[in-house]
Design a protein around this motif. Structure first.
Motif, PDB file in Angstrom:
ATOM      1  N   LEU A  74       0.964  -1.124  -0.110  1.00 25.88           N
ATOM      2  CA  LEU A  74       0.223   0.139  -0.034  1.00 25.88           C
ATOM      3  C   LEU A  74       0.924   1.275  -0.044  1.00 25.88           C
ATOM      4  O   LEU A  74       0.535   2.222  -0.645  1.00 25.88           O
ATOM      5  N   ASN A  75       2.070   1.164   0.920  1.00 21.29           N
ATOM      6  CA  ASN A  75       3.150   2.316   0.933  1.00 21.29           C
ATOM      7  C   ASN A  75       2.335   3.677   1.135  1.00 21.29           C
ATOM      8  O   ASN A  75       2.419   4.780   0.378  1.00 21.29           O
ATOM      9  N   GLN A  76       1.405   3.654   2.254  1.00 22.14           N
ATOM     10  CA  GLN A  76       0.605   4.817   2.369  1.00 22.14           C
ATOM     11  C   GLN A  76       1.360   5.679   3.364  1.00 22.14           C
ATOM     12  O   GLN A  76       1.741   5.611   4.519  1.00 22.14           O
ATOM     13  N   CYS A  77       1.669   6.901   2.798  1.00 23.04           N
ATOM     14  CA  CYS A  77       2.678   8.083   3.575  1.00 23.04           C
ATOM     15  C   CYS A  77       1.497   8.819   4.199  1.00 23.04           C
ATOM     16  O   CYS A  77       0.489   9.316   3.717  1.00 23.04           O
ATOM     17  N   VAL A  78       1.915   9.157   5.614  1.00 23.42           N
ATOM     18  CA  VAL A  78       1.005   9.907   6.351  1.00 23.42           C
ATOM     19  C   VAL A  78       2.104  10.920   6.940  1.00 23.42           C
ATOM     20  O   VAL A  78       3.359  11.015   7.107  1.00 23.42           O
ATOM     21  N   ILE A  87       6.243  14.337  12.050  1.00 21.93           N
ATOM     22  CA  ILE A  87       7.033  13.162  11.191  1.00 21.93           C
ATOM     23  C   ILE A  87       6.226  12.692   9.856  1.00 21.93           C
ATOM     24  O   ILE A  87       5.008  12.779  10.067  1.00 21.93           O
ATOM     25  N   SER A  88       6.728  12.382   8.840  1.00 21.99           N
ATOM     26  CA  SER A  88       6.356  11.987   7.605  1.00 21.99           C
ATOM     27  C   SER A  88       6.924  10.688   7.258  1.00 21.99           C
ATOM     28  O   SER A  88       8.240  10.789   7.389  1.00 21.99           O
ATOM     29  N   GLY A  89       6.129   9.896   6.399  1.00 22.90           N
ATOM     30  CA  GLY A  89       6.498   8.390   5.990  1.00 22.90           C
ATOM     31  C   GLY A  89       5.642   7.647   5.754  1.00 22.90           C
ATOM     32  O   GLY A  89       4.273   7.791   6.250  1.00 22.90           O
ATOM     33  N   PRO A  90       6.022   6.243   5.244  1.00 18.88           N
ATOM     34  CA  PRO A  90       4.899   5.146   5.043  1.00 18.88           C
ATOM     35  C   PRO A  90       4.667   4.563   6.199  1.00 18.88           C
ATOM     36  O   PRO A  90       5.532   4.509   7.353  1.00 18.88           O
ATOM     37  N   VAL A  91       3.609   3.973   6.415  1.00 19.14           N
ATOM     38  CA  VAL A  91       3.047   3.058   7.570  1.00 19.14           C
ATOM     39  C   VAL A  91       3.503   1.603   7.301  1.00 19.14           C
ATOM     40  O   VAL A  91       3.245   1.180   6.118  1.00 19.14           O
ATOM     41  N   HIS A  92       3.973   1.236   8.179  1.00 21.05           N
ATOM     42  CA  HIS A  92       4.506  -0.273   8.258  1.00 21.05           C
ATOM     43  C   HIS A  92       3.828  -1.036   9.663  1.00 21.05           C
ATOM     44  O   HIS A  92       3.442  -0.442  10.437  1.00 21.05           O
ATOM     45  N   ARG A  93       4.055  -2.289   9.481  1.00 17.39           N
ATOM     46  CA  ARG A  93       3.834  -3.256  10.470  1.00 17.39           C
ATOM     47  C   ARG A  93       5.093  -3.826  11.058  1.00 17.39           C
ATOM     48  O   ARG A  93       5.844  -4.535  10.111  1.00 17.39           O
ATOM     49  N   SER A  94       5.528  -3.946  12.441  1.00 18.91           N
ATOM     50  CA  SER A  94       6.673  -4.645  12.754  1.00 18.91           C
ATOM     51  C   SER A  94       6.430  -6.333  12.870  1.00 18.91           C
ATOM     52  O   SER A  94       5.173  -6.691  12.791  1.00 18.91           O
ATOM     53  N   ARG A  95       7.308  -6.925  13.166  1.00 17.94           N
ATOM     54  CA  ARG A  95       7.294  -8.453  13.306  1.00 17.94           C
ATOM     55  C   ARG A  95       6.516  -8.686  14.359  1.00 17.94           C
ATOM     56  O   ARG A  95       5.698  -9.848  14.649  1.00 17.94           O
ATOM     57  N   TYR A 124       3.842   1.223  12.785  1.00 17.75           N
ATOM     58  CA  TYR A 124       4.688   2.243  13.048  1.00 17.75           C
ATOM     59  C   TYR A 124       4.858   2.915  11.448  1.00 17.75           C
ATOM     60  O   TYR A 124       4.478   2.630  10.757  1.00 17.75           O
ATOM     61  N   VAL A 125       5.278   4.286  11.702  1.00 15.48           N
ATOM     62  CA  VAL A 125       5.465   5.158  10.818  1.00 15.48           C
ATOM     63  C   VAL A 125       7.108   5.160  10.634  1.00 15.48           C
ATOM     64  O   VAL A 125       7.774   5.668  11.401  1.00 15.48           O
ATOM     65  N   LYS A 126       7.448   4.809   9.285  1.00  9.25           N
ATOM     66  CA  LYS A 126       9.039   5.005   8.769  1.00  9.25           C
ATOM     67  C   LYS A 126       9.536   6.212   8.498  1.00  9.25           C
ATOM     68  O   LYS A 126       8.923   6.830   7.688  1.00  9.25           O
ATOM     69  N   ILE A 127      10.032   7.071   9.327  1.00  5.11           N
ATOM     70  CA  ILE A 127      10.477   8.495   9.220  1.00  5.11           C
ATOM     71  C   ILE A 127      11.183   8.836   8.102  1.00  5.11           C
ATOM     72  O   ILE A 127      12.377   8.251   7.662  1.00  5.11           O
ATOM     73  N   GLN A 128      10.595   9.532   7.149  1.00  5.41           N
ATOM     74  CA  GLN A 128      11.260   9.953   5.821  1.00  5.41           C
ATOM     75  C   GLN A 128      11.691  11.426   6.092  1.00  5.41           C
ATOM     76  O   GLN A 128      12.819  12.076   5.632  1.00  5.41           O
ATOM     77  N   SER A 129      10.935  12.242   6.886  1.00  2.00           N
ATOM     78  CA  SER A 129      11.170  13.381   7.198  1.00  2.00           C
ATOM     79  C   SER A 129      10.739  13.903   8.719  1.00  2.00           C
ATOM     80  O   SER A 129       9.917  13.310   8.984  1.00  2.00           O
ATOM     81  N   ALA A 130      11.321  14.985   9.123  1.00  2.00           N
ATOM     82  CA  ALA A 130      10.955  15.173  10.511  1.00  2.00           C
ATOM     83  C   ALA A 130      11.395  16.583  10.789  1.00  2.00           C
ATOM     84  O   ALA A 130      12.310  17.141  10.490  1.00  2.00           O
ATOM     85  N   VAL A 131      10.706  17.161  11.929  1.00  2.00           N
ATOM     86  CA  VAL A 131      11.026  18.565  12.438  1.00  2.00           C
ATOM     87  C   VAL A 131      10.359  18.539  13.736  1.00  2.00           C
ATOM     88  O   VAL A 131       9.439  18.127  14.237  1.00  2.00           O
ATOM     89  N   LEU A 132      11.274  19.405  14.596  1.00  2.00           N
ATOM     90  CA  LEU A 132      10.943  19.669  15.791  1.00  2.00           C
ATOM     91  C   LEU A 132      10.175  20.707  16.049  1.00  2.00           C
ATOM     92  O   LEU A 132      10.640  21.820  15.276  1.00  2.00           O
TER      93      LEU A 132
END
Length: 500
Positions: free
Chosen positions: A59-63, A114-122, A127-135
Motif C-alpha cells: 500500500l505504501n501509505q504515506c502519512v 514526522i512523515s513517512g509510510p506506514v508499516h507493521r513490525s514483526r 509504525y511510521v517509517k520516518i522519511q522527514s522530521a521536524v521539531l
C-alpha cells in the motif's frame, strides 16, 4: 533520591534542553509553524488494523503525524496525539545523516512532526517509517519518570496539563464529560427546549440559598455578584413566552472545598411551562436512563463497590418519610413541632441554631442522617417551605412544597420543583429571606423587585430543575473526588512560591 537531589537533576536536564533550543534559535528553526498533519494515531490504528505487513508495504501509505514523544527506545519513538499512540521508526542504516542527527537531539516530551509510510513490525505493531522530521516545540521541562503519570494527587490537579499528557484515565474522564454534556443537550433539544445564556454578573444574587462572590463594576459604580444560579433569569424567559428553556452554565458559590464541592461548578438548569414537579421527576428518570445508555451502553452504573440499576423505577419518598425510615426509633409526632424536632436533633447530634424554624430543623436532620444512605436512585420530595423560597407550596399541606431532590450514591445530583408563580406569595418569601439575611444568614436571598414585577406579568404553571453536571460526571466515570472531573479545580495555595 532526596528532594534536593531530584531538584538538581531536573535543573540539569532543563539546562540541557535549553541549550538544544538555543541551537535551533541560532539556526532560525525554533518553533516552526509550517508542518501540517494529515493523519491521527488512533485513526490509523483503526483503519489499518486488518492490514498485514505485506499489504501495508504494498500500500505504501504515506502519512504526516504531529504528536508528542512519550518514549524513546533506540530507533523507535512512541508518539501520542489527542486520539492515541503510534510508533515511529528511524532507519539508521539508510536514512540521511542530517535526519538521524536531528532526531538524536529530541527528548521525551518534545512535540514533533514526522512523515513517512506506514508499516507493521514483526511483533504486529503499527509504525511510521520516518522519511522527514521536524521539531515543532522543544519541551524544556522533563515529563515525570513513571510512564503511568503523576503519582502525587494534588500535583495532578495543580498541573492538569502534565496529568493529561501522562494519564489516559484523566483523558478518558475528559472525553466522557464532553459526551455527557452533549447527551444532556441533545435530550432537551429533541423535546423543543431552547438553549440560552443568562448573565453571570448580577445586581442581586438570587436563585439559590448560597453565599455569593462579590465584585465591583467601575463604570457602573456598583457592586455585582457572580451568579449562584441562573434560575430567576430563566423563569423571566418563561414569562416572556420561551416555554421550554435550558442553560448549561457556570455557577459560583463562596463556600468551602471538599471532595464534593468546588466554588465554581457546572449546572444544567431547565424549565418547562404547563408542567409540575411530578413531570420533572418522570423526565429526569427518562433522561438519566437515556444518558447512561448513550454514554456507557448500560443502565447498571458502578460507583465504587456499589452498582445502581437505573432501569428500575426510582424510589420516591418525602423528607419526613425518609427521616423516619433511616431513624426507626423515631415516630412521626417527633418531627411535628419545633420543640420536639429540636429535641430529636440534639439526640442525633445535629447542630441547630436559635433562628432555625421547624422546616429548617427537619432539613438539617435529613441532611445529617439520611442523605448518605440514599445509595440507589432516589427522589426525596415535600421539602419544607422554610428552605424552599422559590418552590410552590403543596395544595394539601402548605407547610411543604412541591419540590424534590434526586440522590444517587449518597449525593444530591439534582434539585427541582413546581415553580412558585404567585407574585404576592413570592414577595412575602423574599421578605422572610431578607429578614434572615439581616439576621446574619449569609446564604439567604435578597429581595428581587424586578423578578416580582416579572411574575406580575404572569408566569404560567411551570416546573424546573437543576442538575449538577460535575456530580453526574463523577457518578458516570466512577470518580470519588470532584477535582477528578473538573479540569482546573480551585486549590489551596501552595506552601512554596509559584512559577519557580
Amino acid at each position: 533520591m532526596s528532594e534536593e537531589s531530584q531538584m538538581q537533576d531536573e535543573n540539569r536536564l532543563i539546562a540541557q534542553r535549553r541549550a538544544k533550543l538555543a541551537l535551533h534559535r541560532q539556526r532560525g528553526t525554533a518553533f516552526p509553524n509550517h508542518f501540517r498533519r494529515n493523519s491521527y494515531a488512533q485513526d490509523l490504528q483503526d483503519t489499518l488494523r486488518e492490514k498485514s505487513r505485506d499489504e501495508l508495504s504494498e500500500l505504501n501509505q504515506c502519512v504526516a503525524i504531529g504528536a508528542r514523544i512519550m518514549r524513546i527506545r533506540s530507533s523507535f519513538l512512541v508518539l501520542q496525539d489527542m486520539t492515541g499512540c503510534i510508533q515511529a521508526y528511524i532507519d539508521r542504516k539508510n536514512s540521511e545523516e542530517l535526519l538521524i542527527q536531528e532526531i538524536d537531539t529530541w527528548d521525551v516530551g518534545d512535540v514533533v512532526g514526522i512523515s513517512g509510510p506506514v508499516h507493521r513490525s514483526r511483533k504486529g505493531d503499527l509504525y511510521v517509517k520516518i522519511q522527514s522530521a521536524v521539531l515543532l516545540t522543544k519541551s524544556l521541562r522533563p515529563l515525570p519518570e513513571k510512564y503511568h503519570g503523576l503519582t502525587d494527587q494534588e500535583q495532578r490537579y495543580r498541573q492538569r496539563y502534565v496529568d493529561l499528557i501522562m494519564n489516559e484515565d484523566s483523558r478518558a474522564v475528559l472525553r466522557k464529560r464532553t459526551e455527557i454534556i452533549q447527551c444532556l443537550r441533545k435530550f432537551l433539544l429533541a423535546r423543543r427546549y431552547v438553549e440560552v445564556e443568562t448573565p453571570m454578573m448580577q445586581s442581586i444574587a438570587g436563585g439559590a440559598a448560597a453565599r455569593p462572590f462579590e465584585t465591583y463594576h467601575n463604570a457602573l459604580g456598583k457592586s455585582l455578584y457572580l451568579r449562584v444560579a441562573p434560575e430567576l433569569y430563566l423563569k423571566r424567559l418563561v414569562v416572556g413566552g420561551i416555554e421550554r428553556v435550558f442553560e448549561i452554565n457556570r455557577n459560583f458559590r463562596n463556600e468551602g472545598l471538599s471532595p464534593h464541592h468546588n466554588p465554581e461548578f457546572t449546572m444544567l438548569e431547565f424549565y418547562q411551562a404547563y408542567s409540575d414537579f411530578h413531570d420533572m421527576m418522570d423526565l429526569t428518570e427518562e433522561m438519566m436512563r437515556w444518558v447512561c445508555n448513550e454514554v456507557l451502553g448500560t443502565t447498571s452504573i458502578k460507583y465504587g463497590s456499589e452498582i445502581s440499576d437505573f432501569a428500575k423505577p426510582f424510589t420516591r419518598m418525602t423528607v419526613k418519610e425518609s427521616i423516619l425510615h433511616f431513624n426507626p426509633e423515631l415516630v412521626a409526632e417527633d418531627l411535628d413541632s419545633l420543640e420536639s424536632a429540636r429535641t430529636v436533633a440534639g439526640e442525633l447530634g445535629v447542630p441547630i441554631e436559635a433562628s432555625h424554624r421547624l422546616g429548617k430543623v427537619q432539613t438539617e436532620i435529613f441532611e445529617k442522617t439520611v442523605e448518605k444512605n440514599l445509595r440507589d436512585p432516589t427522589f426525596i420530595t415535600a421539602f419544607p417551605a422554610d428552605v424552599s423560597p422559590l418552590a410552590r407550596k403543596n395544595d394539601d399541606d402548605p407547610f411543604v412544597t412541591d419540590r424534590f431532590e434526586f440522590f444517587v450514591g449518597g449525593r444530591e445530583i439534582a434539585n427541582g420543583f413546581s415553580e412558585l408563580n404567585d407574585p404576592e406569595d413570592q414577595a412575602e418569601r423574599f421578605r422572610l429571606q431578607a429578614i434572615d439575611k439581616q439576621g446574619g444568614d449569609k446564604e439567604a436571598m435578597s429581595y428581587d423587585a424586578d423578578y416580582i414585577r416579572a411574575l406580575e406579568y404572569g408566569l404560567p404553571p411551570t416546573a424546573g430543575e437543576g442538575i449538577g453536571v460535575d456530580r453526574l460526571v463523577m457518578l458516570l466515570t466512577d470518580s470519588y473526588n470532584i477535582r477528578d472531573v473538573i479540569l482546573f479545580p480551585q486549590m489551596r495555595p501552595e506552601s512554596s512560591d509559584q512559577g519557580s
